[in-house]
Design a protein around this motif. Structure first.
Motif, short mmCIF file in Angstrom:
data_model
loop_
_atom_site.label_atom_id
_atom_site.label_comp_id
_atom_site.label_asym_id
_atom_site.label_seq_id
_atom_site.Cartn_x
_atom_site.Cartn_y
_atom_site.Cartn_z
N MET A 117 -17.45 79.14 -18.63
CA MET A 117 -16.35 79.54 -19.51
C MET A 117 -16.58 79.00 -20.92
O MET A 117 -16.44 79.71 -21.92
N THR A 118 -16.94 77.73 -21.00
CA THR A 118 -17.15 77.08 -22.29
C THR A 118 -18.27 77.77 -23.07
O THR A 118 -18.12 78.09 -24.27
N ASN A 119 -19.38 78.02 -22.40
CA ASN A 119 -20.52 78.65 -23.09
C ASN A 119 -20.24 80.08 -23.50
O ASN A 119 -20.82 80.58 -24.47
N ALA A 120 -19.34 80.75 -22.80
CA ALA A 120 -18.97 82.12 -23.17
C ALA A 120 -18.09 82.15 -24.42
O ALA A 120 -18.14 83.10 -25.21
N VAL A 121 -17.30 81.11 -24.61
CA VAL A 121 -16.36 81.05 -25.73
C VAL A 121 -16.98 80.42 -26.98
O VAL A 121 -16.63 80.79 -28.11
N LEU A 122 -17.91 79.51 -26.80
CA LEU A 122 -18.43 78.74 -27.93
C LEU A 122 -19.01 79.57 -29.08
O LEU A 122 -18.79 79.23 -30.25
N PRO A 123 -19.74 80.66 -28.84
CA PRO A 123 -20.26 81.42 -29.98
C PRO A 123 -19.17 81.90 -30.93
O PRO A 123 -19.36 81.92 -32.15
N TYR A 124 -18.02 82.26 -30.39
CA TYR A 124 -16.90 82.72 -31.23
C TYR A 124 -16.27 81.56 -31.98
O TYR A 124 -15.91 81.70 -33.16
#
Length: 280
Positions: A117-124
């Motif tokens: 979840m964290t890695n999916a959100v971090l780019p944004y």
């Protein structure tokens, strides 16, 4: 940006902390994406307020669902400011009696689900140069008790990686906070946990057996109020200098204080040997 324009994405909203946090964030006027494995269990949270909320099905062990959830959140609100990694389960058993298949599943949820979840959100968050990641750990991420060895292992892992992540994200104005509750009146000790029956006779009358019996009778009697815990999480997000760690509950404070006091005493007692282990 005003506080109420922030967008929250919360995992594990069907019961417990996740549900209470979602409810209070919505009531405070935030835009909130609420998620759960069974979306019908959370649609009451968004009913009548679909403009500012979104209910989505999400199993944090399903990578495709994670990507889809983040994509839909961005499509609807354009950003994600707060990620609350709340989804998790418990596991009660002695270390020796634990079942590997069951403990691996817990790692998939408590650790890998949180990190995916964290890695999916971090780019944004990096692109917008702001954000706040709330990782639910436990007092069991700081100190350990009998019958919870593998659960502790998942939470110690969350603690360690969150510390590293917090330092890595400083240049991007993204905060990381670990939430460390003691016993609260959520569903954690009920259907959100797996209990393996004691099979080794020697454990039945030991501290292992006593702890397992205690768990069976303590549900609903915990001293922690999840409504107050949710309010504390909201306050942490709204503060200008959020802490890396937030203990929740008197028992959590007492257990952490005992752990670090004892650790410091051991460090001082063995200080000379510790220091002399270096080259002269």
């Amino acid at each position: 940006m005003s506080l109420q324009h922030k967008v929250w994405l919360i995992t594990g909203c069907s019961t417990g902390f996740g549900r209470h946090i979602a409810k209070q964030a919505i009531e405070a006027g935030y835009k909130v994406i609420v998620t759960a494995r069974k979306v019908e269990q959370i649609q009451d949270l968004t009913s009548g307020n679909e403009e500012n909320t979104l209910a989505l099905p999400l199993d944090v062990t399903n990578h495709e669902q994670i990507i889809s959830t983040v994509k839909q959140a961005i499509e609807k609100f354009g950003r994600i400011d707060v990620l609350v990694n709340n989804a998790g389960i418990g596991y009660f058993s002695s270390v020796e009696e634990s079942v590997e298949e069951e403990t691996r599943r817990m790692f998939e949820i408590n650790f890998w689900g949180l990190m995916h979840m964290t890695n999916a959100v971090l780019p944004y968050m990096r692109a917008q140069k702001s954000g706040h990641i709330i990782n639910f750990s436990s007092i069991g991420g700081l100190t350990s008790f009998p019958t919870l060895g593998y659960y502790h292992a998942t939470k110690y892992a969350v603690e360690g990686i969150s510390e590293s992540l917090a330092k890595e994200l400083i240049p991007f104005n993204i905060a990381v906070t670990l939430i460390e509750p003691s016993g609260f009146r959520t569903d954690w000790g009920g259907r959100s946990s797996v209990k393996t029956d004691t099979q080794i006779p020697e454990f039945k009358e030991s501290v292992v057996g006593q702890m397992l019996k205690g768990v069976q009778h303590s549900g609903g009697q915990e001293s922690g109020d999840p409504v107050k815990a949710a309010a504390a999480v909201i306050k942490v997000v709204e503060t200008s200098k959020p802490p890396l760690r937030l203990l929740l509950g008197k028992a959590a404070y007492q257990a952490a204080t005992h752990k670090f006091t004892t650790m410091l005493a051991d460090m001082e007692e063995w200080k000379e040997i510790t220091i002399n282990a270096d080259y002269e």
